[in-house]
Enzyme design. Structure first.
Site, short mmCIF file in Angstrom:
data_model
loop_
_atom_site.label_atom_id
_atom_site.label_comp_id
_atom_site.label_asym_id
_atom_site.label_seq_id
_atom_site.Cartn_x
_atom_site.Cartn_y
_atom_site.Cartn_z
N TYR A 33 75.96 50.11 52.93
CA TYR A 33 77.11 49.89 52.06
C TYR A 33 76.71 50.14 50.62
CZ TYR A 33 75.26 45.27 50.67
OH TYR A 33 74.50 44.25 50.17
N LYS A 149 70.07 49.92 51.68
CA LYS A 149 71.15 48.93 51.49
C LYS A 149 71.95 48.80 52.78
CE LYS A 149 74.53 47.60 47.93
NZ LYS A 149 74.05 46.26 47.65
N GLU A 182 63.28 39.40 44.65
CA GLU A 182 64.62 39.65 44.10
C GLU A 182 65.55 38.56 44.60
OE1 GLU A 182 66.62 43.14 45.69
OE2 GLU A 182 65.61 42.90 47.61
N LEU A 207 65.52 45.95 46.94
CA LEU A 207 66.55 46.97 46.74
C LEU A 207 66.41 47.53 45.33
CD1 LEU A 207 69.09 48.21 48.13
CD2 LEU A 207 70.41 46.73 46.61
#
Ligand code: PLP
Length: 287
Positions: A33, A149, A182, A207
């Site tokens: 996505y 992702k 993250e 990411l």
């Protein structure tokens, strides 16, 4: 929630928009996505998001469902039909519909595409940014390809829920060395004790945030010293400031980590300035 969704070539009423039960995204999380911030009805950071979409798909050997040009037109049409000016656009591309087997379908099927658009209340977001938010920490337990992702977000879902139950809005993953990787849906940053902006490098299993990348440029142009270097939870608590970046959060000050204040527990000048600079640039370069 906006009214119109795009599903596999058609715009339909969102309440009546469905995917097939054998969509491999639904069955196996076999899909990716992207999320674009929308400013004035335009897509923010277009190049970064398209490039990452193409990379995520190519790493999973899913073809682009259409050319970048055609996709841009469809995304814009989705925004137009929903009449959204300030918001978020969600695009999902899965490997498609096929009888459930782990290996790829033997006869290729077309990728399945879903687009939805949601309104964002920028005034409420600004008020939240002015207050700052709390984060919690959680042991890193995701797979080794967080650079892709994918829609496989179960760890992130559990981490976010635990954060919410602790009164926080985000969870920071912490690796076995005690270093922050993250957030569950954002990249993590600090302004360290020496005034240096730090965020994790992309050699790590994170990411490659598009907002992160834009902000690296914005910060350097504004004259900040920036290092892509890990930091520990203790360093973050002792930092001058902390913040997160993402298409949803933009640049959002963090004032509490696991219940402890960052510095004096108040929003600092650097994060506030970077938020303003990022938004100005994103508005000016949206397409
Ligand atoms: N890291 C993770 C795990 C994310 O899910 C996201 C966004 O959803 C980000 C970072 C931020 O990425 P971007 O700035 O491209 O939205």
């Amino acid at each position: 929630m906006s009214r119109i969704a795009y599903v596999n070539g058609r715009f339909t009423r969102r309440a009546e928009a469905f995917v097939h039960i054998e969509d491999r995204g639904y069955q196996l999380a076999d899909g990716v996505y992207e999320v674009w911030a929308l400013f004035d009805g335009k897509l923010a950071d277009p190049e970064g998001h398209f490039a990452r979409l193409e990379r995520s798909l190519s790493e999973l050997r899913i073809p682009m469902p259409m050319s970048r040009e055609a996709l841009t037109m469809v995304l814009r049409e989705a925004v137009r039909r929903n009449g959204v000016r300030e918001g978020l656009l969600y695009l999902q591309v899965t490997r498609g519909v096929a009888p459930r087997m782990h290996a790829f379908p033997q006869n290729p099927v077309p990728p399945a595409v879903v687009i939805t658009v949601n309104r964002v209340d920028r005034a409420a977001d600004e008020a939240r940014a002015a207050q700052g938010v709390a984060v919690t920490t959680t042991p890193e337990n995701r797979w080794g390809r967080c650079d892709i992702k994918t829609v496989g977000l179960l760890s992130n879902v559990l981490a976010k829920q635990a954060a919410r139950e602790a009164g926080a809005v985000e969870a920071w993953y912490v690796d076995e060395l005690g270093l922050v990787t993250e957030g569950a849906s954002s990249n993590a940053w600090i302004v360290d004790a020496d005034g240096v902006l730090r965020t994790r490098d992309t050699q790590a299993n994170i990411l490659r945030g598009v907002t992160r990348l834009s902000l690296l440029e914005v910060a350097q142009e504004a004259g900040f010293e920036v290092q892509q270097r890990p930091f520990s939870v203790a360093e973050a608590k002792a930092a001058r400031e902390a913040f997160i970046t993402g298409a949803g959060s933009l640049v959002l000050p963090v004032v509490k980590i696991d219940g402890d204040p960052v510095a004096d527990g108040r929003v600092g000048p650097v994060a506030s300035r970077l938020r303003r600079l990022y938004i100005e640039r994103a508005r000016a370069t949206a397409i």
